[in-house]
Design a protein around this motif. Structure first.
Motif, short mmCIF file in Angstrom:
data_model
loop_
_atom_site.label_atom_id
_atom_site.label_comp_id
_atom_site.label_asym_id
_atom_site.label_seq_id
_atom_site.Cartn_x
_atom_site.Cartn_y
_atom_site.Cartn_z
N GLY A 1 1.43 2.19 -7.79
CA GLY A 1 2.54 1.82 -8.68
C GLY A 1 3.45 3.00 -8.99
O GLY A 1 4.57 2.82 -9.46
N LYS B 1 4.83 4.94 -6.83
CA LYS B 1 5.89 4.92 -5.81
C LYS B 1 5.96 6.14 -4.89
O LYS B 1 6.43 6.02 -3.77
CB LYS B 1 7.30 4.72 -6.42
CG LYS B 1 7.38 3.63 -7.48
CD LYS B 1 7.83 2.31 -6.90
CE LYS B 1 8.09 1.22 -7.90
NZ LYS B 1 6.96 0.85 -8.77
N SER C 1 -6.06 6.35 -6.90
CA SER C 1 -6.69 5.26 -6.15
C SER C 1 -6.77 5.67 -4.68
O SER C 1 -6.14 6.62 -4.26
CB SER C 1 -5.89 3.97 -6.31
OG SER C 1 -4.63 4.12 -5.68
N PRO D 1 -5.66 4.21 -1.76
CA PRO D 1 -4.47 4.26 -0.89
C PRO D 1 -3.60 5.49 -1.14
O PRO D 1 -3.01 6.03 -0.22
CB PRO D 1 -3.72 2.96 -1.21
CG PRO D 1 -4.46 2.27 -2.29
CD PRO D 1 -5.77 2.94 -2.48
N VAL E 1 -10.98 8.21 -6.55
CA VAL E 1 -12.13 7.66 -7.26
C VAL E 1 -12.36 6.22 -6.85
O VAL E 1 -11.45 5.53 -6.40
CB VAL E 1 -11.98 7.74 -8.81
CG1 VAL E 1 -11.99 9.17 -9.28
CG2 VAL E 1 -10.73 7.01 -9.29
N HIS F 1 -12.13 -0.16 -6.66
CA HIS F 1 -11.70 0.90 -7.58
C HIS F 1 -12.55 0.85 -8.85
O HIS F 1 -13.09 1.86 -9.30
CB HIS F 1 -10.21 0.76 -7.91
CG HIS F 1 -9.70 1.89 -8.75
ND1 HIS F 1 -9.24 3.06 -8.22
CD2 HIS F 1 -9.63 2.05 -10.10
CE1 HIS F 1 -8.90 3.89 -9.20
NE2 HIS F 1 -9.12 3.29 -10.35
N ALA G 1 5.39 2.26 -15.95
CA ALA G 1 4.80 3.59 -16.14
C ALA G 1 5.87 4.65 -16.41
O ALA G 1 5.66 5.56 -17.21
CB ALA G 1 4.00 3.98 -14.90
N THR H 1 -18.02 -3.88 0.40
CA THR H 1 -17.47 -3.32 -0.85
C THR H 1 -16.89 -4.38 -1.78
O THR H 1 -16.78 -4.15 -2.98
CB THR H 1 -16.37 -2.28 -0.57
OG1 THR H 1 -15.32 -2.91 0.17
CG2 THR H 1 -16.90 -1.09 0.23
C1 LIG Z 1 -14.00 -0.48 2.36
C2 LIG Z 1 -13.04 -0.30 1.22
C3 LIG Z 1 -13.33 0.67 0.28
C4 LIG Z 1 -12.43 0.90 -0.77
N1 LIG Z 1 -12.72 1.86 -1.68
C5 LIG Z 1 -11.83 2.11 -2.67
C6 LIG Z 1 -12.09 3.14 -3.63
O1 LIG Z 1 -13.11 3.82 -3.60
N2 LIG Z 1 -11.15 3.36 -4.57
C7 LIG Z 1 -9.99 2.67 -4.64
O2 LIG Z 1 -9.17 2.95 -5.53
N3 LIG Z 1 -9.73 1.69 -3.77
C8 LIG Z 1 -10.62 1.41 -2.78
N4 LIG Z 1 -10.31 0.44 -1.87
C9 LIG Z 1 -8.96 -0.16 -1.89
C10 LIG Z 1 -8.80 -1.26 -2.92
O3 LIG Z 1 -9.24 -2.48 -2.36
C11 LIG Z 1 -7.32 -1.40 -3.32
O4 LIG Z 1 -6.57 -1.65 -2.18
C12 LIG Z 1 -6.76 -0.17 -4.02
O5 LIG Z 1 -7.60 0.24 -5.10
C13 LIG Z 1 -5.37 -0.46 -4.54
O6 LIG Z 1 -4.75 0.72 -5.00
P1 LIG Z 1 -3.59 0.67 -6.08
O7 LIG Z 1 -4.05 -0.10 -7.24
O8 LIG Z 1 -3.15 2.07 -6.29
O9 LIG Z 1 -2.41 -0.05 -5.29
P2 LIG Z 1 -1.85 -1.54 -5.41
O10 LIG Z 1 -2.90 -2.54 -5.19
O11 LIG Z 1 -0.65 -1.55 -4.55
O12 LIG Z 1 -1.44 -1.67 -6.92
C14 LIG Z 1 -0.35 -1.01 -7.51
C15 LIG Z 1 -0.29 -1.49 -8.94
O13 LIG Z 1 0.75 -0.80 -9.60
C16 LIG Z 1 1.46 -1.73 -10.42
N5 LIG Z 1 2.79 -1.16 -10.60
C17 LIG Z 1 3.84 -1.19 -9.73
N6 LIG Z 1 4.89 -0.52 -10.25
C18 LIG Z 1 4.53 -0.10 -11.47
C19 LIG Z 1 5.18 0.64 -12.50
N7 LIG Z 1 6.43 1.09 -12.35
N8 LIG Z 1 4.51 0.90 -13.62
C20 LIG Z 1 3.21 0.47 -13.78
N9 LIG Z 1 2.56 -0.24 -12.86
C21 LIG Z 1 3.19 -0.50 -11.71
C22 LIG Z 1 1.41 -3.02 -9.68
O14 LIG Z 1 1.57 -4.12 -10.57
C23 LIG Z 1 0.01 -2.99 -9.08
O15 LIG Z 1 -0.95 -3.56 -9.95
C24 LIG Z 1 -11.22 0.16 -0.85
C25 LIG Z 1 -10.96 -0.84 0.09
C26 LIG Z 1 -11.87 -1.08 1.11
C27 LIG Z 1 -11.57 -2.16 2.10
#
Ligand SMILES: Cc1cc2nc3c(=O)[nH]c(=O)nc-3n(C[C@H](O)[C@H](O)[C@H](O)COP(=O)(O)OP(=O)(O)OC[C@H]3O[C@@H](n4cnc5c(N)ncnc54)[C@H](O)[C@@H]3O)c2cc1C
Ligand SMILES: Nc1ncnc2c1ncn2[C@@H]1O[C@H](COP(=O)(O)O)[C@@H](O)[C@H]1O
Lengths: 312, 247
Positions: free
Chosen positions: A199, A201, A223, A225, A238, A261, A294, B13
């Motif tokens: 989120g 960016k 996170s 990604p 984490v 996560h 944020a 996972t």
């Molecule tokens: C085998 C496997 C293992 C994994 N292990 C992990 C792990 O250990 N840790 C981990 O973190 N993930 C892990 N994942 C990935 C997990 O499934 C998610 O894809 C990941 O956690 C998503 O990261 P994110 O929330 O940063 O991104 P996104 O899912 O893209 O979420 C971004 C968030 O930000 C919000 N947002 C957007 N703009 C703003 C703004 N301006 N202000 C506030 N909020 C905003 C959105 O609403 C959204 O909720 C794993 C996946 C797999 C398949």
């Protein structure tokens, strides 16, 4: 007696080291025995460990790595009924090496002090905090490696006699380089963690995350990604496949709250989620939530916290 | 070069974890099992070494017959042969002893494990194995180069990194960084076909355990989230101070 390994870095004890002594004291009080702390001979102020319950403090020239130190401890088992190690990076190799050398019974990822001592029974996190296991250390020397922050530090006076010990240690690896960021709070030991996700960016927007972390004396995390794309280093990732944290306060900013996560952060005592999407799954795992941008909320939070710090 | 990659067979996972009604074990109903994610990085690293300098890759699991699909998947990704040590993996030390026996009967130059299994989160087997074999080990390994019989391994330590050198054979507890996410491979049709004919041998393992799992339970559910308006951040600060006592 209960033997506790007390780690130091640049001759200073780590916070988790005091917690390890407190853990050993609680265990020793249940078992009706004493606490012996093993410390590096270079560590400053070994006598300070008496405050947390050490009855004797053996100073020793320690090997450089966890396995090397475990070799030394394995020769010091006379009269020992149990061993405590904090689950730091060093502890995570020391404890299993020791267990293998003395054919002991090891609980890692431990989140409680013993509920009984004959045999030792403790609780530990399993399935990435999706489960809690009660485990008995039934055969051989009981060894406990606990999650930093899970037990807390408690003051309780011990006799604190300083002894100089000796046990030769050999490292099987040669250390060629060490780089540790100074002045930064290490993630596994942090009491407060400020974490951000996709989120945000782009990496250029992490300035406010670091600023918030600084105001709170927090470690920064991210996170998966975010570290996969290279916005932040791997060491900040984490979750289930990254570092598992157990702070008093976890602030998640722009992180959706995917199950993988949450698996690494849900053991945090208090969770705050800040997200634009009211349906973000993180709100189901959080104690406090703000639906908001944020880029608008975080600067305000920094400002409010500065005002709070100034007033308290 | 002979490389052994130790693989644990763990719930996916995304799996929701449930325990049997009496709390004595994981309830496997509806749970899909996969190669432990940390071990996927290790397997891919082994493939990179093989491609760069030649190697035979053996994948190994200590477990029951139900783990064979996981080993076949590792073969489909590119391992040359698989070994299943037939034993219930009750605790890490017994698993490590079984693996040690296999290693002593088969010379390996490099033993790659994952930093941890995501099921019981032990972080125990690799260090135990190295201690039982009396060889070097590097945990949280995020970079590895092999030059003849010397390894240089980069590892995460609290707050930073360290680089170690060691002589082979050695044990690695690896993680992401050993290879990158984008390097991970999914089996293709050809891989799946050839995996069927690659050797998968079964050896007997040890039983016994120094620890006993007494019960499993789920953590208590969180109470409902308290929402704070975005223009009332001061209220959040108050709650964190007065209610949760976090600051
Ligand atoms: C085998 C496997 C293992 C994994 N292990 C992990 C792990 O250990 N840790 C981990 O973190 N993930 C892990 N994942 C990935 C997990 O499934 C998610 O894809 C990941 O956690 C998503 O990261 P994110 O929330 O940063 O991104 P996104 O899912 O893209 O979420 C971004 C968030 O930000 C919000 N947002 C957007 N703009 C703003 C703004 N301006 N202000 C506030 N909020 C905003 C959105 O609403 C959204 O909720 C794993 C996946 C797999 C398949
Ligand atoms: N039953 C098993 N069979 C094969 N390898 C295992 C097994 N259990 C653990 N390992 C290896 O040891 C690593 C760490 O596991 P653990 O100590 O269980 O956290 C895993 O990533 C595997 O490489």
């Amino acid at each position: 007696m209960i033997l506790v390994f007390v780690e130091s870095w640049n001759n200073q004890f780590k916070k988790a080291s005091f917690e390890a002594v407190s853990y050993a004291r609680k265990w020793a009080d249940m078992a009706g025995c004493s606490v012996k702390a093993v410390v590096s001979s270079g560590a400053s102020n070994p006598e300070s460990l008496a405050q947390y319950g050490a009855d004797s403090i053996a100073t020793l020239d320690l090997a450089a790595t966890g396995p090397g130190m475990a070799g030394q401890l394995s020769t010091m088992m006379d009269g020992v009924q149990g061993v405590v190690v904090a689950g730091t990076a060093v502890g995570k190799t020391l404890a299993p090496t020791l267990a293998a050398l003395i054919d002991g019974a090891l609980s890692t990822n431990t989140t409680s002090t013993p509920s009984s001592v004959g045999p030792v029974v403790v609780e530990r996190g399993a399935f990435s905090s999706k489960g809690i296991e009660t485990i008995a250390l039934s055969e051989g020397m009981p060894i406990v490696s606990f999650v930093p922050n899970a037990i807390g530090i408690e003051e309780k006076a011990g006799a604190g006699a300083i002894e100089s010990g000796s046990a030769s240690g050999t490292d099987k690896v040669a250390v060629s380089e060490v780089s540790v960021a100074s002045g930064k709070v290490a993630l596994p030991e942090a009491e407060v963690v400020v974490s951000a996700g996709r989120g945000l960016k782009g990496p250029e927007n992490w300035g406010m995350i670091e600023e918030l972390a600084e105001v709170l004396g927090a470690a920064t995390a991210c996170s998966k990604p975010v570290s996969d794309i290279g916005w932040r280093p791997h060491s900040e990732h984490v979750g289930q496949t990254g570092i598992q944290v157990n702070p008093n306060l976890y602030i998640a900013i722009g992180i959706s709250g995917a199950i993988q996560h949450l698996a690494g952060v849900s053991a945090s005592k208090t969770i705050v989620a800040i997200n634009t999407d009211p349906e973000a799954p993180f709100f189901k795992a959080a104690d406090y939530g703000i639906v908001g941008d944020a880029f608008d909320v975080v600067p305000r939070l920094i400002e409010e916290l500065r005002a709070f710090k100034a007033a308290n | 070069m002979n490389i052994l990659v130790c693989i644990s067979h763990v719930p996916d996972t995304t799996a929701k974890i449930n325990f049997t009604a009496d709390g004595s074990a994981l309830d496997p109903a509806g749970v899909q099992f996969v190669i432990n994610p940390y071990d996927e990085f290790g397997l891919t690293k082994a493939l990179h070494i093989k491609e760069a300098q030649g190697a035979t890759i053996t994948v190994l699991n200590v477990g029951g017959p139900e783990t064979e699909p996981t080993l076949r998947k590792a073969l489909a990704i590119g391992a040359d042969q698989a070994v299943r040590i037939n034993a219930t993996p009750t605790d890490a030390i017994t698993v490590a002893k079984s693996i040690k026996n296999h290693i002593q009967a088969n010379a390996y130059d490099l033993i790659i494990c994952g930093q941890e299994s995501i099921d019981y989160n032990g972080q125990q087997v690799p260090a135990m194995l190295a201690a039982l074999l009396d060889v070097p080990m590097v945990n949280a390994c995020v970079g590895l180069t092999i030059d003849g019989s010397t390894a240089t391994a980069k590892a995460e330590i609290d707050g930073g990194h360290a680089t170690y050198t060691a002589n082979l054979p050695m044990v690695i507890g690896g993680k992401k960084g050993l290879v990158e996410e984008k390097d991970l491979r999914i089996p293709n049709m050809r891989g799946i076909m050839t995996a069927r004919t690659k050797p998968l041998s079964v050896e007997e393992g040890l039983s016994g355990s120094n620890t006993a799992a007494k019960a499993f339970r789920k953590p208590a559910a969180k109470s409902a989230v308290k929402m704070v308006a975005p223009d009332q951040v001061n209220e959040l600060v108050r709650l964190l101070h007065e209610e949760s006592k976090s600051i």
